[in-house]
Design a protein around this motif. Structure first.
Motif, PDB file in Angstrom:
ATOM      1  N   GLY A  75       0.797  -1.221   0.000  1.00  0.00           N
ATOM      2  CA  GLY A  75       0.000   0.000   0.000  1.00  0.00           C
ATOM      3  C   GLY A  75       0.828   1.269   0.000  1.00  0.00           C
ATOM      4  N   CYS A  76       2.159   1.156   0.196  1.00  0.00           N
ATOM      5  CA  CYS A  76       3.024   2.346   0.173  1.00  0.00           C
ATOM      6  C   CYS A  76       3.232   2.877  -1.234  1.00  0.00           C
ATOM      7  N   ASP A  77       2.914   2.071  -2.238  1.00  0.00           N
ATOM      8  CA  ASP A  77       2.870   2.540  -3.625  1.00  0.00           C
ATOM      9  C   ASP A  77       1.397   2.737  -3.960  1.00  0.00           C
ATOM     10  N   PRO A  78       0.928   3.997  -4.049  1.00  0.00           N
ATOM     11  CA  PRO A  78      -0.510   4.245  -4.186  1.00  0.00           C
ATOM     12  C   PRO A  78      -1.182   3.567  -5.370  1.00  0.00           C
ATOM     13  N   HIS A  79      -0.424   3.175  -6.399  1.00  0.00           N
ATOM     14  CA  HIS A  79      -1.024   2.520  -7.562  1.00  0.00           C
ATOM     15  C   HIS A  79      -0.692   1.033  -7.647  1.00  0.00           C
ATOM     16  N   ASP A  80      -0.108   0.475  -6.588  1.00  0.00           N
ATOM     17  CA  ASP A  80       0.095  -0.971  -6.537  1.00  0.00           C
ATOM     18  C   ASP A  80      -1.263  -1.624  -6.318  1.00  0.00           C
ATOM     19  N   GLU A  81      -1.679  -2.494  -7.236  1.00  0.00           N
ATOM     20  CA  GLU A  81      -3.008  -3.103  -7.148  1.00  0.00           C
ATOM     21  C   GLU A  81      -3.103  -4.160  -6.053  1.00  0.00           C
ATOM     22  N   HIS A 120      -3.669  -7.502  11.167  1.00  0.00           N
ATOM     23  CA  HIS A 120      -2.999  -6.443  11.925  1.00  0.00           C
ATOM     24  C   HIS A 120      -2.190  -5.496  11.036  1.00  0.00           C
ATOM     25  N   GLU A 121      -2.424  -5.506   9.718  1.00  0.00           N
ATOM     26  CA  GLU A 121      -1.780  -4.601   8.777  1.00  0.00           C
ATOM     27  C   GLU A 121      -2.845  -3.816   8.015  1.00  0.00           C
ATOM     28  N   SER A 122      -2.461  -2.667   7.515  1.00  0.00           N
ATOM     29  CA  SER A 122      -3.402  -1.880   6.716  1.00  0.00           C
ATOM     30  C   SER A 122      -3.676  -2.576   5.389  1.00  0.00           C
ATOM     31  N   ILE A 123      -4.918  -2.498   4.954  1.00  0.00           N
ATOM     32  CA  ILE A 123      -5.327  -2.979   3.631  1.00  0.00           C
ATOM     33  C   ILE A 123      -6.081  -1.838   2.963  1.00  0.00           C
ATOM     34  N   ILE A 124      -5.539  -1.342   1.862  1.00  0.00           N
ATOM     35  CA  ILE A 124      -6.149  -0.227   1.133  1.00  0.00           C
ATOM     36  C   ILE A 124      -7.054  -0.775   0.037  1.00  0.00           C
ATOM     37  N   ALA A 179      -4.647  -2.686  14.875  1.00  0.00           N
ATOM     38  CA  ALA A 179      -3.678  -1.801  14.237  1.00  0.00           C
ATOM     39  C   ALA A 179      -2.637  -1.344  15.257  1.00  0.00           C
ATOM     40  N   SER A 180      -1.420  -1.098  14.770  1.00  0.00           N
ATOM     41  CA  SER A 180      -0.388  -0.529  15.636  1.00  0.00           C
ATOM     42  C   SER A 180      -0.773   0.903  16.007  1.00  0.00           C
ATOM     43  N   GLU A 181      -0.166   1.412  17.052  1.00  0.00           N
ATOM     44  CA  GLU A 181      -0.469   2.777  17.483  1.00  0.00           C
ATOM     45  C   GLU A 181      -0.121   3.782  16.391  1.00  0.00           C
ATOM     46  N   ARG A 182       1.001   3.577  15.713  1.00  0.00           N
ATOM     47  CA  ARG A 182       1.425   4.486  14.637  1.00  0.00           C
ATOM     48  C   ARG A 182       0.435   4.451  13.476  1.00  0.00           C
ATOM     49  N   GLY A 206      -3.486  10.872   1.838  1.00  0.00           N
ATOM     50  CA  GLY A 206      -2.943   9.587   2.267  1.00  0.00           C
ATOM     51  C   GLY A 206      -1.603   9.745   2.944  1.00  0.00           C
ATOM     52  N   LEU A 207      -1.200   8.724   3.675  1.00  0.00           N
ATOM     53  CA  LEU A 207       0.118   8.660   4.309  1.00  0.00           C
ATOM     54  C   LEU A 207       0.689   7.271   4.077  1.00  0.00           C
ATOM     55  N   TYR A 208       1.973   7.228   3.708  1.00  0.00           N
ATOM     56  CA  TYR A 208       2.587   5.967   3.311  1.00  0.00           C
ATOM     57  C   TYR A 208       4.004   5.895   3.870  1.00  0.00           C
ATOM     58  N   TYR A 209       4.244   4.890   4.709  1.00  0.00           N
ATOM     59  CA  TYR A 209       5.572   4.702   5.302  1.00  0.00           C
ATOM     60  C   TYR A 209       5.913   3.213   5.317  1.00  0.00           C
ATOM     61  N   LYS A 210       7.070   2.893   4.773  1.00  0.00           N
ATOM     62  CA  LYS A 210       7.541   1.512   4.753  1.00  0.00           C
ATOM     63  C   LYS A 210       7.623   0.994   6.184  1.00  0.00           C
ATOM     64  N   GLY A 211       7.058  -0.155   6.420  1.00  0.00           N
ATOM     65  CA  GLY A 211       7.034  -0.730   7.747  1.00  0.00           C
ATOM     66  C   GLY A 211       5.710  -0.498   8.461  1.00  0.00           C
TER      67      GLY A 211
END
Length: 383
Positions: free
Chosen positions: A214-220, A228-232, A257-260, A349-354
């Motif tokens: 999801g850190c690449d906004p156009h990754d399908e 426990h991970e984000s799913i866009i 979800a993690s606090e961050r 949007g916000l995108y951070y590896k990890g």
């Protein structure tokens, strides 16, 4: 059908040659779906379609034009006048000669070879920059309804996907399981797209991207989905009947979800609220975008290169929506003034590896004193 800003005189005409299924200007001009290229021109306030024998009867019933001309009949007239094996350029030369037209206005995506051939036949061809039809940016009430209908279908698809995630079991390895097997992005996409197609809409490149994808906004998105991970989810169906798109994004977590990640989600949601407060007739798109960037930074979500890749908020806040999924105006650092009648997405949007990615997207109608949200689907992170 509105005319371009430049006033059309007797010797000048608008011309489009394209397949309306893939060309929004042609569909806007004619309201007629066709998979193969055909001719549309507008002269002295009258709209014409030139159709093959295959499509002419349907065009007479469905096309939003004043006159439907027979391509085969014009070809025969052109051949009688010496154009053996009459080409599209020969047909157009005859049509415009009969109407005293010497100069043409064509869109930026007009076929280059055809433009060259028309010039060789003595016609002046001038390319108009987008928007070719300026009034496409401002949506009529009927168009707003068509977009809203497409958003509802996007919401149906999203609901089907979310329901699938809710039914999935969380394994000890933190993957999601369905019927004893790892649940994949592809499987959820099939469920979402099937729900959309059942309504008579066409899904295209639906995004269901988990975790770092999801850190690449156009990754399908691809492969197994994790708990426990984000799913866009980013869903943009097109009506097969009207041609208008919907657009909708939500971010969810199956599990905890993690606090961050939770903080990022509520920051993005606050970013949408900032936009909703600012968007109205006469506001600059860059003003809205800059306010969101500054708010993100104040909350500790900085944009820039981290470990060699862009992270943070590095795309525009929104774009126009209609017969194209991305059209004018833009809500970004470019210059674009919002006007009453614009229909635009609001999708910070916000995108951070990890951490993964977070994006929320609604669609609003710009009004004189504010905006009206056309999207209904709720925003909840954990499911």
């Amino acid at each position: 059908m509105p005319l371009p800003k430049e006033r059309l005189v007797r010797e000048k005409a608008l011309l489009i040659v394209a397949a309306s299924e893939g060309d929004a200007n042609m569909l806007y001009a004619t309201g007629f779906f066709a998979p193969d290229p055909f001719i549309f021109f507008q002269h002295r306030g009258k709209r014409y379609a030139v159709m093959s024998d295959l499509e002419i009867d349907r065009a007479k019933k469905e096309a939003n034009v004043n006159f439907v001309l027979s391509l085969s009949q014009v070809q025969r007239r052109a051949e009688k006048q010496g154009s053996k094996g009459a080409t599209t350029a020969d047909v157009l030369k005859l049509i415009f000669k009969e109407r005293g037209v010497r100069a043409l206005l064509v869109p930026a995506n007009f076929p280059l070879l055809l433009a060259d051939n028309l010039r060789k036949k003595g016609l002046r061809v001038r390319v108009m920059r987008d928007p070719f039809f300026a009034d496409r940016e401002k949506k009529k009430a009927t168009e707003v309804k068509k977009i809203r209908d497409s958003i509802r279908v996007a919401e149906m698809g999203l609901a089907a996907g979310i329901e699938t995630l809710k039914k999935a079991r969380i394994g000890k390895d933190r993957y999601l399981y369905m019927h004893g097997r790892k649940l994949t992005s592809e499987q959820v996409k099939t469920i979402v797209n099937t729900a959309i197609m059942a309504q008579g809409w066409v899904p295209s490149h639906t995004i269901i991207a988990g975790g770092n994808q999801g850190c690449d906004p156009h990754d399908e998105g691809h492969g197994p989905l994790r708990a426990h991970e984000s799913i866009i989810f980013d869903i943009f169906p097109r009506s097969q009947r009207t041609g208008y798109y919907g657009d909708l994004s939500r971010t969810v977590v199956r599990g905890r979800a993690s606090e961050r990640l939770r903080e990022a989600f509520y920051t993005v949601r606050r970013g949408q609220e900032v936009a909703f407060q600012l968007i109205r007739d006469g506001v600059e798109g860059r003003t809205v975008h800059q306010e969101i960037i500054e708010m993100f930074q104040e909350r500790g979500f900085v944009t820039g290169k981290i470990n060699g890749r862009m992270q943070g908020f590095f795309h525009g806040t929104g774009h126009g929506l209609g017969l194209d999924v991305h059209e004018l105006p833009r809500i970004s650092m470019g210059r674009s003034t919002l006007q009453a009648g614009h229909v635009v997405t609001v999708e910070p949007g916000l995108y951070y590896k990890g951490m993964g990615g977070v994006r929320l997207e609604d669609v609003v109608l710009v009004t004189a004193k504010g905006n009206r949200n056309l999207t209904r689907y709720p925003k909840s992170l954990e499911i």
